[in-house]
Write a protein that holds these residues in place. Sequence first.
Motif, short mmCIF file in Angstrom:
data_model
loop_
_atom_site.label_atom_id
_atom_site.label_comp_id
_atom_site.label_asym_id
_atom_site.label_seq_id
_atom_site.Cartn_x
_atom_site.Cartn_y
_atom_site.Cartn_z
N GLU A 1 0.87 -1.18 0.00
CA GLU A 1 0.00 0.00 0.00
C GLU A 1 0.90 1.22 0.00
N PHE A 2 0.56 2.19 -0.85
CA PHE A 2 1.35 3.42 -0.95
C PHE A 2 0.39 4.60 -0.85
N HIS A 3 0.37 5.23 0.33
CA HIS A 3 -0.47 6.41 0.56
C HIS A 3 0.47 7.54 0.99
N TYR A 4 0.89 8.33 0.03
CA TYR A 4 1.85 9.39 0.33
C TYR A 4 1.37 10.70 -0.30
N PHE A 5 1.46 11.77 0.50
CA PHE A 5 1.10 13.11 0.02
C PHE A 5 2.20 14.07 0.45
N PRO A 6 2.72 14.87 -0.49
CA PRO A 6 3.89 15.70 -0.20
C PRO A 6 3.61 16.84 0.78
N VAL A 7 4.65 17.21 1.50
CA VAL A 7 4.62 18.36 2.41
C VAL A 7 5.62 19.38 1.89
N GLU B 1 -10.45 -0.94 33.63
CA GLU B 1 -9.08 -0.81 34.15
C GLU B 1 -8.54 0.58 33.86
N THR B 2 -7.84 1.17 34.81
CA THR B 2 -7.24 2.48 34.63
C THR B 2 -5.95 2.36 33.84
N ILE B 3 -5.86 3.13 32.76
CA ILE B 3 -4.67 3.11 31.91
C ILE B 3 -3.73 4.22 32.38
N LYS B 4 -2.50 3.86 32.65
CA LYS B 4 -1.51 4.84 33.08
C LYS B 4 -0.78 5.41 31.87
N VAL B 5 -0.87 6.71 31.70
CA VAL B 5 -0.19 7.40 30.60
C VAL B 5 1.24 7.70 31.03
N ARG B 6 2.20 7.19 30.25
CA ARG B 6 3.61 7.30 30.62
C ARG B 6 4.35 8.40 29.86
N ARG B 7 3.90 8.70 28.64
CA ARG B 7 4.60 9.70 27.82
C ARG B 7 3.59 10.65 27.18
N ILE B 8 3.94 11.93 27.15
CA ILE B 8 3.13 12.96 26.50
C ILE B 8 4.09 13.83 25.70
N TYR B 9 3.85 13.93 24.40
CA TYR B 9 4.80 14.67 23.57
C TYR B 9 4.12 15.17 22.29
N LEU B 10 4.81 16.05 21.58
CA LEU B 10 4.31 16.60 20.32
C LEU B 10 4.76 15.73 19.15
N ALA B 11 3.91 15.65 18.13
CA ALA B 11 4.23 14.92 16.90
C ALA B 11 3.45 15.57 15.77
N TYR B 12 3.59 15.01 14.56
CA TYR B 12 2.80 15.46 13.42
C TYR B 12 1.91 14.31 12.95
N TYR B 13 0.70 14.66 12.51
CA TYR B 13 -0.27 13.65 12.10
C TYR B 13 -0.20 13.44 10.59
N ASP B 14 0.22 12.25 10.20
CA ASP B 14 0.32 11.86 8.79
C ASP B 14 -0.88 10.98 8.47
N ALA B 15 -1.95 11.60 7.98
CA ALA B 15 -3.24 10.93 7.85
C ALA B 15 -3.29 9.90 6.73
N GLY B 16 -2.45 10.06 5.71
CA GLY B 16 -2.49 9.13 4.59
C GLY B 16 -3.61 9.43 3.60
N ILE B 17 -4.23 10.60 3.74
CA ILE B 17 -5.25 11.07 2.80
C ILE B 17 -4.93 12.53 2.48
N PRO B 18 -5.49 13.08 1.39
CA PRO B 18 -5.19 14.48 1.05
C PRO B 18 -5.61 15.43 2.17
N MET B 19 -4.71 16.33 2.54
CA MET B 19 -4.99 17.36 3.54
C MET B 19 -4.42 18.69 3.05
N GLU B 20 -4.98 19.77 3.57
CA GLU B 20 -4.45 21.10 3.22
C GLU B 20 -3.15 21.40 3.96
#
Length: 350
Positions: A259-265, A303-322
């Motif tokens: 599968e190839f879902h790529y959109f340029p940035v 069950e309570t889920i313990k969150v261990r890491r919180i950080y910034l990232a970029y969302y690569d949706a795999g569909i056309p975005m503006e």
Amino acid sequence: MTSLTQTAIVTRKIIRYGVFFLTFLIVGKIVLDASLGIYRKIFPPPPPVPTVKFGKLTKLPFPEQQRPENLTLSVETPEGGLPKLATQTKVYFMPKLNPNLLSLDVAKDKANSLGFSPNEEQISPTVYKFPHKTSPSTLEINIVTGIFSISFDLKADSSALERRPPAPEIAASTVRAYLSTANLLPEDLSGQATHEFLKLESGGFVSAPALSEANLIKINLFRKSFDNFPSLTTDPNKANVWFMVSGAREREKQVIAAEFHYFPVDESQFSTYPTKTSEEAWDELTTKGGGFIANPGQAKSGETIKVRRIYLAYYDAGIPMEFFQPIIVFEGDNGFVAYVPAVTNDYYGQ
């Protein structure tokens, strides 16, 4: 004689005081630089005002989902609580893809470079199918977006599974070389390459514990990091570009599925936007029911889920975005992962 003695005395004094003065200047500069460094650390200058030149942003296209019932989260991070995040991040422009009279010809060239016959079969106004020149493999491509998939008919030829698949590094190199033949390996598709061993079981492929028990190896090619923030997909364990590779010696039998879902940035066109604090993002995820559960993990109901890491990232949706936009990621026990849009809500349109 007296004149020479006085001259020597004066010269020695000049040298002595000159050394003292030079030492004073050096020590003074060191002390001044250290003092300024400490001052700037305690009282850092305010960051520049976000440029927000794109105006209101389109909302991130998270898939619709049914949130897990009785989802309870708690924070147990190395920082001892919610961390401090960057106050602003970049938003990148993503060029729009438009059809033109040459779209089909471009698709034919790609198909030919990948080993498929240019004798296409039209499936829809934008989707075409190309048979492989020598193997029971099919390429299906959207001539507008460039999205494509490859499928190999193992019922017609199962010999592709006779040999053990290659090691992960070799398989990843094979995939990159294959994409390069059709100029389909952009520079930013250079992030982490992950793998999964697969074996044939009950007519389908399931995970295998080791290469020695595998029939295929799946290679995920992720987009690179931007501003030191990783690029994450809708499923953080699955890239938008992936290939299932066999150990066959014949090149035409090496790619079993893809599968190839790529959109340029466009990295040259960006604008800065204010980002939510981790407290705001946490409240949106836990109290307001916002965000997206990318992976609910294997936690039991209630069950309570313990969150261990919180950080910034970029969302690569795999569909056309503006726009290529940042997210705040919450990682927890048992594989739990959730995303919250990072840009403050004031800058999202309806």
